[in-house]
Design a protein around this motif. Structure first.
Motif, mmCIF file in Angstrom:
data_model
loop_
_atom_site.group_PDB
_atom_site.id
_atom_site.type_symbol
_atom_site.label_atom_id
_atom_site.label_comp_id
_atom_site.label_asym_id
_atom_site.label_seq_id
_atom_site.Cartn_x
_atom_site.Cartn_y
_atom_site.Cartn_z
ATOM 1 N N LEU A 1 5.994 9.124 5.277
ATOM 2 C CA LEU A 1 6.043 9.524 3.870
ATOM 3 C C LEU A 1 5.456 8.387 3.040
ATOM 4 O O LEU A 1 5.846 7.222 3.201
ATOM 5 C CB LEU A 1 7.481 9.793 3.442
ATOM 6 C CG LEU A 1 7.752 9.972 1.939
ATOM 7 C CD1 LEU A 1 7.082 11.238 1.427
ATOM 8 C CD2 LEU A 1 9.239 10.002 1.658
ATOM 9 N N SER A 2 4.518 8.710 2.135
ATOM 10 C CA SER A 2 3.859 7.656 1.367
ATOM 11 C C SER A 2 3.826 7.974 -0.123
ATOM 12 O O SER A 2 3.814 9.138 -0.531
ATOM 13 C CB SER A 2 2.433 7.437 1.878
ATOM 14 O OG SER A 2 1.663 8.610 1.701
ATOM 15 N N LEU A 3 3.795 6.901 -0.932
ATOM 16 C CA LEU A 3 3.711 6.984 -2.388
ATOM 17 C C LEU A 3 2.509 6.178 -2.860
ATOM 18 O O LEU A 3 2.224 5.108 -2.313
ATOM 19 C CB LEU A 3 4.972 6.401 -3.049
ATOM 20 C CG LEU A 3 6.348 6.811 -2.512
ATOM 21 C CD1 LEU A 3 7.436 6.096 -3.307
ATOM 22 C CD2 LEU A 3 6.528 8.311 -2.571
ATOM 23 N N GLU A 4 1.811 6.670 -3.902
ATOM 24 C CA GLU A 4 0.687 5.944 -4.482
ATOM 25 C C GLU A 4 0.824 5.969 -6.011
ATOM 26 O O GLU A 4 0.685 7.011 -6.625
ATOM 27 C CB GLU A 4 -0.636 6.586 -4.073
ATOM 28 C CG GLU A 4 -1.774 5.627 -3.741
ATOM 29 C CD GLU A 4 -2.152 4.654 -4.843
ATOM 30 O OE1 GLU A 4 -1.761 4.866 -5.992
ATOM 31 O OE2 GLU A 4 -2.855 3.692 -4.545
ATOM 32 N N VAL B 1 4.038 2.637 0.925
ATOM 33 C CA VAL B 1 3.684 2.618 -0.490
ATOM 34 C C VAL B 1 2.452 1.751 -0.688
ATOM 35 O O VAL B 1 2.239 0.785 0.051
ATOM 36 C CB VAL B 1 4.860 2.085 -1.342
ATOM 37 C CG1 VAL B 1 5.155 0.628 -1.023
ATOM 38 C CG2 VAL B 1 4.611 2.266 -2.837
ATOM 39 N N ALA B 2 1.629 2.117 -1.665
ATOM 40 C CA ALA B 2 0.534 1.250 -2.083
ATOM 41 C C ALA B 2 1.163 0.061 -2.796
ATOM 42 O O ALA B 2 1.701 0.194 -3.890
ATOM 43 C CB ALA B 2 -0.424 1.996 -3.001
ATOM 44 N N ALA B 3 1.094 -1.126 -2.178
ATOM 45 C CA ALA B 3 1.818 -2.290 -2.672
ATOM 46 C C ALA B 3 0.963 -3.184 -3.560
ATOM 47 O O ALA B 3 1.447 -4.184 -4.075
ATOM 48 C CB ALA B 3 2.364 -3.102 -1.505
ATOM 49 N N GLY B 4 -0.303 -2.846 -3.749
ATOM 50 C CA GLY B 4 -1.157 -3.638 -4.611
ATOM 51 C C GLY B 4 -2.441 -4.026 -3.908
ATOM 52 O O GLY B 4 -2.567 -3.857 -2.692
ATOM 53 N N CYS C 1 6.200 0.180 5.166
ATOM 54 C CA CYS C 1 4.931 -0.542 5.157
ATOM 55 C C CYS C 1 4.429 -0.644 3.724
ATOM 56 O O CYS C 1 4.306 0.376 3.044
ATOM 57 C CB CYS C 1 3.883 0.170 6.010
ATOM 58 S SG CYS C 1 4.105 -0.017 7.790
ATOM 59 N N GLY C 2 4.157 -1.862 3.282
ATOM 60 C CA GLY C 2 3.495 -2.074 2.006
ATOM 61 C C GLY C 2 2.003 -2.178 2.270
ATOM 62 O O GLY C 2 1.524 -3.155 2.849
ATOM 63 N N VAL C 3 1.257 -1.163 1.875
ATOM 64 C CA VAL C 3 -0.158 -1.040 2.238
ATOM 65 C C VAL C 3 -1.047 -1.577 1.114
ATOM 66 O O VAL C 3 -0.789 -1.321 -0.063
ATOM 67 C CB VAL C 3 -0.507 0.435 2.514
ATOM 68 C CG1 VAL C 3 -1.992 0.611 2.823
ATOM 69 C CG2 VAL C 3 0.340 0.969 3.670
#
Length: 237
Positions: A4-7, A62-65, A91-93
């Motif tokens: 599961l991912s968030l952007e 998650v998109a971490a920056g 995972c911080g991507v």
């Protein structure tokens, strides 16, 4: 493995669930509403429509920056809450690495760029060959002139992606470096790219706990820069 991912790194917001490279569900909005208002309803609606719930998920990402300071904080904080509730690995991507996933069908150099204001872009370069991405430089905040200098000796075809893609493409082309602009439908950040990158990270054993998940800003916020300019500390220590 279901991921599961968030952007939330820029103006748009998106959520997705993938399983071993396959997209099971995804939802995207780009209507300018605040992520703190749109993110959780978007996530809840996607999971309900897909017949999924948090216990079904093996990995959270998650998109971490880099990206918007506020947007990154919203996304990372939301994922930390989800991870702590069910003790899920995270995972911080890199936002730029996730963005490059959109260009896996391209053969050449992928220029990932986000408008960082102040005459800079957040940038990373990747070589894409037969669907495989190879990182050519670390994530960085860089001026357009410096980017053009880096690419001046690269003979490979070039494709720009991200909300800074038009800015980069125009500058590079004007300075004699041919560059294509990615089509609108694959140009911008998406949670699908975050999930696909996170799957690779998890296979390499690079997941962390929710407690250890942190955003990556690359440079100081405006408030921190202003404090330093006044000779003030930016931490309480």
């Amino acid at each position: 493995m279901k991921t599961l991912s968030l952007e939330t790194s820029a103006k748009s917001v998106s959520v997705a669930v993938t399983e071993d490279g396959k997209v099971l569900a995804a939802s995207y909005q780009n209507i300018g509403l605040t992520h703190s208002v749109t993110l959780m309803p978007l996530l809840d609606g996607m999971l309900q429509n897909a017949g999924l719930s948090l216990p079904d998920i093996d990995l959270l990402a998650v998109a971490a920056g880099p990206g918007s300071f506020t947007g990154l904080r919203i996304g990372v904080s939301a994922l930390k809450g989800l991870a702590w509730a069910k003790e899920k690995p995270c995972c911080g991507v890199s936002t730029l690495l996730a963005m490059a996933q959109n260009a896996r069908a391209f053969e050449g150099t992928v220029i990932c760029a986000m408008d960082a204001r102040r005459s800079q872009v957040y940038n990373a370069l990747f070589r894409c060959e037969s669907g495989v991405l190879t990182r050519l430089c670390p994530d960085r905040a860089i001026g357009l002139a410096e980017l053009a200098e880096d690419l001046s000796g690269d003979p490979a075809p070039k494709l720009a992606v991200g909300d800074g893609a038009q800015l980069c493409c125009d500058y590079l082309t004007a300075h004699g470096i041919p560059c294509r602009l990615a089509p609108e439908n694959i140009r911008y950040q998406s949670a699908v790219g975050v999930a696909l990158a996170a799957e690779d990270m998890a296979r390499r054993g690079e997941s962390v706990s929710g407690r250890d998940l942190v955003p990556t800003y690359l440079r100081l916020s405006q408030a921190e820069r202003e404090r330093l300019a006044k000779g003030l500390k930016i931490t309480l220590e």
